[in-house]
Design an enzyme around this catalytic site. Structure first.
Site, PDB file in Angstrom:
ATOM      1  N   GLY A  30       1.225  -1.197  -0.566  1.00  0.00           N
ATOM      2  CA  GLY A  30       0.799   0.120   0.397  1.00  0.00           C
ATOM      3  C   GLY A  30       1.225   1.174  -0.148  1.00  0.00           C
ATOM      4  CE1 TYR A 178      -6.898   3.715  11.049  1.00  0.00           C
ATOM      5  CE2 TYR A 178      -8.163   5.621  10.744  1.00  0.00           C
ATOM      6  CZ  TYR A 178      -7.001   4.964   9.924  1.00  0.00           C
ATOM      7  OH  TYR A 178      -6.108   5.392   8.701  1.00  0.00           O
ATOM      8  CE  LYS A 182      -3.761   5.873  11.312  1.00  0.00           C
ATOM      9  NZ  LYS A 182      -2.758   5.844  10.977  1.00  0.00           N
TER      10      LYS A 182
END
Ligand SMILES: NC(=O)c1ccc[n+]([C@@H]2O[C@H](COP(=O)([O-])OP(=O)(O)OC[C@H]3O[C@@H](n4cnc5c(N)ncnc54)[C@H](O)[C@@H]3O)[C@@H](O)[C@H]2O)c1
Length: 280
Positions: A30, A178, A182
């Site tokens: 990725g 998530y 972050k």
């Protein structure tokens, strides 16, 4: 509609990262793979770190026939692979040591390794989901920063590029574990910029929205979701890994020498709005 510039142009006469040594975590697949390839194409010597050397199945690398290191070496660049779980401080310390031992120094670390958890409301997520995101996304970045800073302090220079997310800039539904990991990486990036600018160490964060990788493959393959997302942002398309890698090269290079503590969206304008002018 704007299109993404292709990355990894190996023929450039002037290489923007010539002479630099860089670690990229999560670089088998990725975004990390794209960054590692483009860094090498720009003249950097690259330490490719990941849990495993093969790329993640289900991503957009199906047509690739080589690992990240093989691809770099095939094009005349310099790289080696280190197995590293970024949730282990010991393994991250060994990673940084191996970069210095092998290439003689360290100039740049890109803390990219990350995982995603999605699809549940706050009260539905399990503690294990929270721990997983926190350990890889936040603690993995924390360890990468800590260990690189020790080298950077000794040499009086260094550059940190943290791969955050638009999730680190605000809230999104059904991915709280998530998002908070972050958000913490955003905060960490700013704290490091404040504490170490005087030591010649720069730190910045890149905040992509959806880019085509194994992490987002499920969303991309859901035709309705894929189309709805693209239509909801001003540039009307999904991100490409090259969009993120292009900014990473700039932030790792001396061209960005006065950019410090910034959290830069690579998001087709997503964070400006989530509706279409056609809806007005
Ligand atoms: N793809 C997107 O749309 C998107 C958007 C915003 C931010 N990001 C961020 O970009 C980064 C890269 O994600 P991606 O989309 O390329 O995903 P990906 O799954 O294609 O690649 C992630 C890589 O990280 C590695 N990794 C996972 N856990 C690790 C660990 N504990 N130690 C070392 N390596 C580990 C995986 O093996 C994999 O090679 C992540 O931090 C992610 O949160 C991605």
């Amino acid at each position: 509609m704007s299109t993404s510039k292709t990355s990894a142009n190996w023929e450039k006469a002037v290489k923007r990262l010539e002479g630099k040594v860089a670690i990229v975590t999560g670089a088998s697949s990725g975004i990390g793979r794209a960054i590692a390839l483009q860094f090498a194409a720009e003249g950097a010597k690259v330490v490719v770190a990941d849990l495993h050397e093969g790329w993640n199945r289900g991503g957009f690398e199906e047509t690739a026939s080589a690992t990240t290191v093989e691809e770099i070496e095939r094009n005349g660049g310099a790289a080696f692979f280190v197995t590293c779980d970024v949730t282990s401080q010991q393994q991250v310390a060994a990673l940084v040591d191996s970069a210095v031992e092998h290439f003689g120094t360290l100039d740049v670390i890109v803390n990219n390794a990350g995982i995603y958890r999605v699809g549940k409301l706050v009260h539905e997520f399990e503690e294990a989901d929270l721990d997983a995101c926190w350990n890889v996304n936040l603690k993995g970045t924390w360890f990468g920063c800590q260990e690189a800073i020790k080298v950077f302090l000794a040499k009086g220079a260094g550059t940190i590029v943290n791969i955050v997310s638009t999730a680190g800039l605000g809230g999104h539904p059904k991915q709280s574990v998530y998002n908070i990991s972050k958000g913490a990486v955003s905060s960490l990036t700013k704290c490091i910029a404040i504490e170490y600018g005087r030591d010649g160490i720069r730190a910045n964060g890149i905040c992509p929205t959806y880019a085509k990788t194994s992490m987002t493959r499920g969303h991309f393959d859901d035709a309705d979701y894929m189309k709805a997302f693209a239509e909801s942002i001003p540039l009307k398309r999904w991100g490409e890994v090259a969009d993120v890698a292009n900014l990473a090269v700039f932030l790792a290079s001396d061209e960005s020498s006065y950019i410090h503590g910034a959290l830069i969206p690579v998001d087709g304008g997503e964070t400006l709005c989530r509706y279409s002018v056609e809806d007005e």
